[in-house]
Write a protein that holds these residues in place. Structure first.
Motif, PDB file in Angstrom:
ATOM      1  N   GLY A  12       0.834  -1.205   0.000  1.00  0.00           N
ATOM      2  CA  GLY A  12       0.000   0.000   0.000  1.00  0.00           C
ATOM      3  C   GLY A  12       0.868   1.253   0.000  1.00  0.00           C
ATOM      4  O   GLY A  12       0.623   2.206  -0.754  1.00  0.00           O
ATOM      5  N   ARG A  13       1.900   1.250   0.837  1.00  0.00           N
ATOM      6  CA  ARG A  13       2.797   2.417   0.889  1.00  0.00           C
ATOM      7  C   ARG A  13       3.536   2.574  -0.436  1.00  0.00           C
ATOM      8  O   ARG A  13       3.816   3.699  -0.871  1.00  0.00           O
ATOM      9  CB  ARG A  13       3.777   2.269   2.050  1.00  0.00           C
ATOM     10  N   GLU A  14       3.843   1.464  -1.082  1.00  0.00           N
ATOM     11  CA  GLU A  14       4.504   1.542  -2.390  1.00  0.00           C
ATOM     12  C   GLU A  14       3.545   2.054  -3.464  1.00  0.00           C
ATOM     13  O   GLU A  14       3.950   2.775  -4.369  1.00  0.00           O
ATOM     14  CB  GLU A  14       5.110   0.183  -2.763  1.00  0.00           C
ATOM     15  N   ALA A  16       1.354   4.240  -2.818  1.00  0.00           N
ATOM     16  CA  ALA A  16       1.380   5.684  -2.556  1.00  0.00           C
ATOM     17  C   ALA A  16       2.577   6.314  -3.282  1.00  0.00           C
ATOM     18  O   ALA A  16       2.459   7.415  -3.840  1.00  0.00           O
ATOM     19  CB  ALA A  16       1.458   5.956  -1.054  1.00  0.00           C
TER      20      ALA A  16
ATOM     21  N   ALA B  30      -2.655   6.617  -6.835  1.00  0.00           N
ATOM     22  CA  ALA B  30      -2.207   5.511  -5.973  1.00  0.00           C
ATOM     23  C   ALA B  30      -3.293   4.435  -5.882  1.00  0.00           C
ATOM     24  O   ALA B  30      -3.018   3.246  -5.946  1.00  0.00           O
ATOM     25  CB  ALA B  30      -1.854   6.036  -4.584  1.00  0.00           C
ATOM     26  N   GLN B  91      -5.444  -3.752   4.214  1.00  0.00           N
ATOM     27  CA  GLN B  91      -4.097  -3.383   4.657  1.00  0.00           C
ATOM     28  C   GLN B  91      -3.382  -2.519   3.620  1.00  0.00           C
ATOM     29  O   GLN B  91      -2.649  -1.592   3.962  1.00  0.00           O
ATOM     30  CB  GLN B  91      -3.263  -4.632   4.963  1.00  0.00           C
ATOM     31  N   GLU B  92      -3.593  -2.834   2.345  1.00  0.00           N
ATOM     32  CA  GLU B  92      -2.986  -2.003   1.291  1.00  0.00           C
ATOM     33  C   GLU B  92      -3.534  -0.589   1.365  1.00  0.00           C
ATOM     34  O   GLU B  92      -2.800   0.391   1.248  1.00  0.00           O
ATOM     35  CB  GLU B  92      -3.287  -2.587  -0.095  1.00  0.00           C
ATOM     36  N   GLY B  95      -2.009   1.236   4.059  1.00  0.00           N
ATOM     37  CA  GLY B  95      -0.660   1.664   3.679  1.00  0.00           C
ATOM     38  C   GLY B  95      -0.670   2.969   2.896  1.00  0.00           C
ATOM     39  O   GLY B  95       0.153   3.861   3.125  1.00  0.00           O
ATOM     40  N   ILE B  96      -1.616   3.079   1.951  1.00  0.00           N
ATOM     41  CA  ILE B  96      -1.746   4.325   1.187  1.00  0.00           C
ATOM     42  C   ILE B  96      -2.102   5.472   2.139  1.00  0.00           C
ATOM     43  O   ILE B  96      -1.512   6.553   2.086  1.00  0.00           O
ATOM     44  CB  ILE B  96      -2.826   4.198   0.085  1.00  0.00           C
ATOM     45  N   VAL B  99       0.762   7.001   4.248  1.00  0.00           N
ATOM     46  CA  VAL B  99       1.636   7.972   3.574  1.00  0.00           C
ATOM     47  C   VAL B  99       0.926   9.321   3.427  1.00  0.00           C
ATOM     48  O   VAL B  99       1.503  10.365   3.737  1.00  0.00           O
ATOM     49  CB  VAL B  99       2.086   7.436   2.194  1.00  0.00           C
ATOM     50  N   PHE B 100      -0.311   9.284   2.983  1.00  0.00           N
ATOM     51  CA  PHE B 100      -1.001  10.558   2.742  1.00  0.00           C
ATOM     52  C   PHE B 100      -1.332  11.291   4.042  1.00  0.00           C
ATOM     53  O   PHE B 100      -1.258  12.525   4.108  1.00  0.00           O
ATOM     54  CB  PHE B 100      -2.236  10.354   1.851  1.00  0.00           C
ATOM     55  N   ARG B 166      10.188   1.780  -6.167  1.00  0.00           N
ATOM     56  CA  ARG B 166       9.103   2.146  -5.241  1.00  0.00           C
ATOM     57  C   ARG B 166       9.392   1.610  -3.845  1.00  0.00           C
ATOM     58  O   ARG B 166       9.089   2.255  -2.846  1.00  0.00           O
ATOM     59  CB  ARG B 166       7.751   1.652  -5.756  1.00  0.00           C
ATOM     60  N   ARG B 170       9.882   3.928  -0.662  1.00  0.00           N
ATOM     61  CA  ARG B 170       9.019   3.695   0.496  1.00  0.00           C
ATOM     62  C   ARG B 170       9.840   3.718   1.779  1.00  0.00           C
ATOM     63  O   ARG B 170       9.504   4.394   2.744  1.00  0.00           O
ATOM     64  CB  ARG B 170       8.293   2.353   0.387  1.00  0.00           C
TER      65      ARG B 170
END
Lengths: 47, 183
Positions: A12-14, A16, B30, B91-92, B95-96, B99-100, B166, B170
């Protein structure tokens, strides 16, 4: 957190990063013909 | 609605779009994977947000989070309407959001472009092949097959380099944004 869940969160962070990379390079737009990383280092060393 | 109220609302809407459009574009990219799909949706999101502006309660959370919630719901509905799925698990998505949410907290930068500039230092951590591949993909907007041909490598390697880039970014951004590393 399980390994699977932590990997998912990392993914998920990737994702982003994917969004941020487009924004980052969009800022570079006015600089036409961006040099490659190697060319940039060579020019920096020469100057 | 009185003319004064309409003018105020219009001014507020313009300020909001100007301040958050970049963030929203990045967030939807994203989520959806494609900047083109994201671009199509950004305008619709702002129309909806302006309609629902009176429902925003600052005590329940901050404005960018509220904005992203609306954007996320509209993105999922939009894909569903096109009979497409946004392949993402909880969970993904978290994760996004990590970051935001962290980008929202960058005090020194109010404008989205300034916040994104934080990425600049992390870009120097990329190897030349990763950096060149990213430039061709994200700046030159080349397809992975074209990149493979121009760099004389396989398409699989191009995809791997983008994935690794990426991953490096990260890790670097987790440090910069003081995000707990996930283990």
């Amino acid at each position: 957190m399980s390994v699977k869940a932590s990997n998912s969160r990392e993914r998920g962070r990737e994702r982003a990063m994917h969004g941020l990379l487009y924004a980052y390079y969009k800022q570079q737009k006015p600089a036409l013909n961006m040099p490659s990383a190697r060319q940039h280092r060579q020019r920096t060393r020469a100057s | 609605m009185s003319e004064t109220r309409q003018a105020e609302r219009r001014q507020l809407s313009e300020a909001m779009v100007s301040r958050h459009a970049g963030m929203l574009q990045s967030y939807l990219t994203a989520l959806l994977g494609s900047p083109l799909l994201a671009e199509d949706l950004v305008q619709d999101v702002f129309v909806r947000v302006i309609q629902k502006l009176d429902t925003f309660d600052p005590e329940k959370g901050c404005f960018p989070v509220w904005l992203r919630t609306i954007a996320r719901n509209m993105a999922f509905n939009s894909m569903r309407a096109k009979k497409r799925e946004v392949l993402i698990d909880a969970q993904e998505l978290a994760g996004i959001e990590d970051v935001f949410n962290a980008m929202d907290e960058i005090d020194e930068a109010e404008v989205w472009d300034q916040k994104v500039a934080v990425l600049r230092d992390c870009m120097s951590s990329l190897s030349d092949p990763m950096s060149d591949t990213c430039r061709l993909f994200y700046f030159n907007k080349k397809k992975t097959a074209e990149i493979a041909e121009s760099l004389c490598v396989t398409q699989a390697l191009v995809l791997k380099r983008l994935e690794r880039a990426r991953g490096c970014l990260r890790t670097c951004m987790e440090d910069k944004l003081q995000l707990e590393h996930v283990s």
